[in-house]
Design a protein around this motif. Structure first.
Motif, mmCIF file in Angstrom:
data_model
loop_
_atom_site.group_PDB
_atom_site.id
_atom_site.type_symbol
_atom_site.label_atom_id
_atom_site.label_comp_id
_atom_site.label_asym_id
_atom_site.label_seq_id
_atom_site.Cartn_x
_atom_site.Cartn_y
_atom_site.Cartn_z
ATOM 1 N N SER A 121 0.696 4.034 -2.892
ATOM 2 C CA SER A 121 0.419 5.435 -2.597
ATOM 3 C C SER A 121 1.413 6.342 -3.320
ATOM 4 O O SER A 121 1.042 7.371 -3.897
ATOM 5 N N VAL A 130 0.501 6.491 -6.989
ATOM 6 C CA VAL A 130 -0.610 7.411 -7.247
ATOM 7 C C VAL A 130 -0.102 8.849 -7.274
ATOM 8 O O VAL A 130 -0.484 9.643 -8.151
ATOM 9 N N ALA A 150 -1.349 10.157 -0.490
ATOM 10 C CA ALA A 150 -2.509 9.624 -1.203
ATOM 11 C C ALA A 150 -3.024 8.427 -0.425
ATOM 12 O O ALA A 150 -2.275 7.483 -0.163
ATOM 13 N N VAL A 151 -4.276 8.474 -0.033
ATOM 14 C CA VAL A 151 -4.864 7.394 0.760
ATOM 15 C C VAL A 151 -5.232 6.242 -0.161
ATOM 16 O O VAL A 151 -5.945 6.417 -1.151
ATOM 17 N N VAL A 152 -4.742 5.054 0.158
ATOM 18 C CA VAL A 152 -5.016 3.845 -0.615
ATOM 19 C C VAL A 152 -5.558 2.792 0.337
ATOM 20 O O VAL A 152 -4.911 2.471 1.336
ATOM 21 N N THR A 153 -6.745 2.275 0.054
ATOM 22 C CA THR A 153 -7.388 1.297 0.923
ATOM 23 C C THR A 153 -7.998 0.184 0.082
ATOM 24 O O THR A 153 -8.166 0.334 -1.133
ATOM 25 N N PRO A 173 0.808 -1.224 0.000
ATOM 26 C CA PRO A 173 0.000 0.000 0.000
ATOM 27 C C PRO A 173 0.841 1.274 0.000
ATOM 28 O O PRO A 173 0.470 2.268 -0.636
ATOM 29 N N THR A 195 -8.530 4.450 -4.350
ATOM 30 C CA THR A 195 -8.065 5.724 -3.810
ATOM 31 C C THR A 195 -9.068 6.822 -4.148
ATOM 32 O O THR A 195 -9.705 6.793 -5.206
ATOM 33 N N ASN A 196 -9.209 7.768 -3.242
ATOM 34 C CA ASN A 196 -10.129 8.899 -3.438
ATOM 35 C C ASN A 196 -9.375 10.157 -3.869
ATOM 36 O O ASN A 196 -9.854 11.265 -3.686
ATOM 37 N N ILE A 197 -8.178 9.982 -4.460
ATOM 38 C CA ILE A 197 -7.337 11.129 -4.792
ATOM 39 C C ILE A 197 -8.042 12.087 -5.750
ATOM 40 O O ILE A 197 -7.872 13.307 -5.658
ATOM 41 N N TYR A 256 -7.164 -2.378 -4.770
ATOM 42 C CA TYR A 256 -7.122 -1.178 -3.938
ATOM 43 C C TYR A 256 -7.958 -0.077 -4.587
ATOM 44 O O TYR A 256 -8.256 -0.124 -5.784
#
Length: 386
Positions: free
Chosen positions: A7, A10, A31-34, A3, A46-48, A44
């Motif tokens: 990130s 991204v 960058a949030v990766v979940t 992750p 991301t809301n980037i 995964y």
């Protein structure tokens, strides 16, 4: 790809879009990766794009369309899909599992630790209650994994009234303090002076110096246990108090001691013990683990890789939301994936150990590391034999 590495991938995609004039934004630091949420897909999400939509002056979905080709061309990324208002869902290519295992091997018990609370003090107010004590004790360790420092203070709560969270510490005492030794005004112990948490010292050379704001205080009042859990023993008692969400009443029963599939604590500890047994049995065959990709059609393999990759996010959320139950539930998910996967690890019959077996063994070892580390944070032992 871990992750953390994803990130960075991204952020590199955002930087390329900015350099090519497609976006006019400041590249964010993180960058949030979940793992994907409901309606998502891939490995995964991301809301980037949603994060950059306002500064870019564009709809989030349009930002996602700009970033998608840059991400798709990134090494280790097989495909990128856009869902919802602009979430980027990423499917990883070859090498993802092997990279994750190597990361866990390298960091060992520190895998999943981060710096999102770096330098922060997290004051925790708790009543004199055994469940609150156990939750706070666990949060001290979980908060530390994210770079923060939790400080526990006891509060007296009158049974006829409830105190709202976030109020001052005027009736709080540091954990381990004897109330009879508290400083009092007169002889009224309820008017004990509050402890000073990192109170800034006045600087005579700088009379107008701005002080840092006081740390945000969290009041923990989990639903008390209906009876004393200590007869269950330390491990089962802690699990009984930590596994349910804070607002749920814990179940105190001998079911936590049963070695059955219905007991989640047993499944977690048994899964860890199975990883140790696999390592011992593999050594007898002259086989050692070597990180490699596990095919998607191997039972439980994809689920196990996903659970291990999601461990850092689960640990972060447990720290930010002051919710050790999130960590406990993630350990159950990891254990269930390992138990479905374990039968594929070692050769069967006259079969000789191969690179595929060594890759699966390395993945099982990584699962054992994560399970042991998570149980340790909960204050629960992880025996090699069970």
């Amino acid at each position: 790809m871990t992750p953390v590495e994803l990130s960075r991938t991204v952020l590199r995609a955002v930087r390329r879009a900015v350099d090519e004039g497609e976006l006019s934004v400041v590249v964010p630091v993180r960058a949030v990766v979940t793992p994907p949420g409901p309606g998502g897909c891939g490995d995964y999400a991301t809301n980037i794009a949603l994060q950059l939509a306002r500064p870019a002056g564009r709809p989030a979905r349009q930002v996602a369309e700009i970033l998608r080709p840059h991400l798709t061309r990134s090494e280790g990324v097989a495909d990128v899909a856009i869902t919802g208002p602009g979430f980027l869902n990423i499917r990883l290519g070859g090498g993802a599992g092997a990279s994750l295992v190597r990361e866990i091997q390298r960091r060992r018990d520190a895998y999943g630790h981060g710096d999102i609370l770096a330098g922060q003090i997290v004051p925790l107010r708790i009543p004199y209650d055994i469940r609150a004590e156990v939750v706070a004790d666990t949060l001290v360790r979980i908060v530390a994994t994210q770079g923060g420092r939790a400080e526990v203070h006891h509060i007296h709560i009158h049974p006829s009234r409830a105190e709202p969270a976030g109020t001052d510490l005027s009736h709080a005492e540091p954990a381990g303090t004897d109330p009879s030794q508290a400083k009092t005004a007169g002889n009224d112990p309820s008017r004990a002076e509050p402890p000073r948490i990192n109170a800034p010292q006045a600087d005579p050379a700088r009379p107008h110096r701005l002080h840092r704001p006081r740390p945000q205080i969290t009041t923990l009042r989990p639903t008390p246990a209906p009876e004393d859990p200590t007869p269950l023993g330390p491990d089962a008692a802690r699990w009984a108090l930590l596994h349910p969400a804070s607002h749920d009443r814990p179940r105190i029963s001998a079911d936590h001691l049963l070695q059955r599939e219905s007991n989640p604590l047993f499944r977690v500890r048994y899964a860890h013990a199975r990883t140790r047994a696999l390592i011992r049995n593999a050594a007898a065959l002259g086989c050692t683990g070597d990180p490699g990709d596990v095919p998607e059609d191997v039972p439980g393999g994809g689920e196990l890789v996903g659970a291990l990759a999601g461990y850092p996010a689960a640990l972060t959320q447990a720290a930010l939301h002051r919710a050790p139950d999130r960590l406990a539930r993630h350990l159950v998910t990891t254990a269930d994936a390992l138990l479905a996967f374990q039968h594929t690890v070692l050769p069967l019959g006259d079969e000789k150990p191969s690179a595929a077996h060594r890759a699966r063994l390395a993945l099982a070892e990584a699962a054992g590391t994560v399970l042991a580390g998570g149980l340790s944070l909960l204050g629960i032992s992880a025996p090699d034999y069970l």
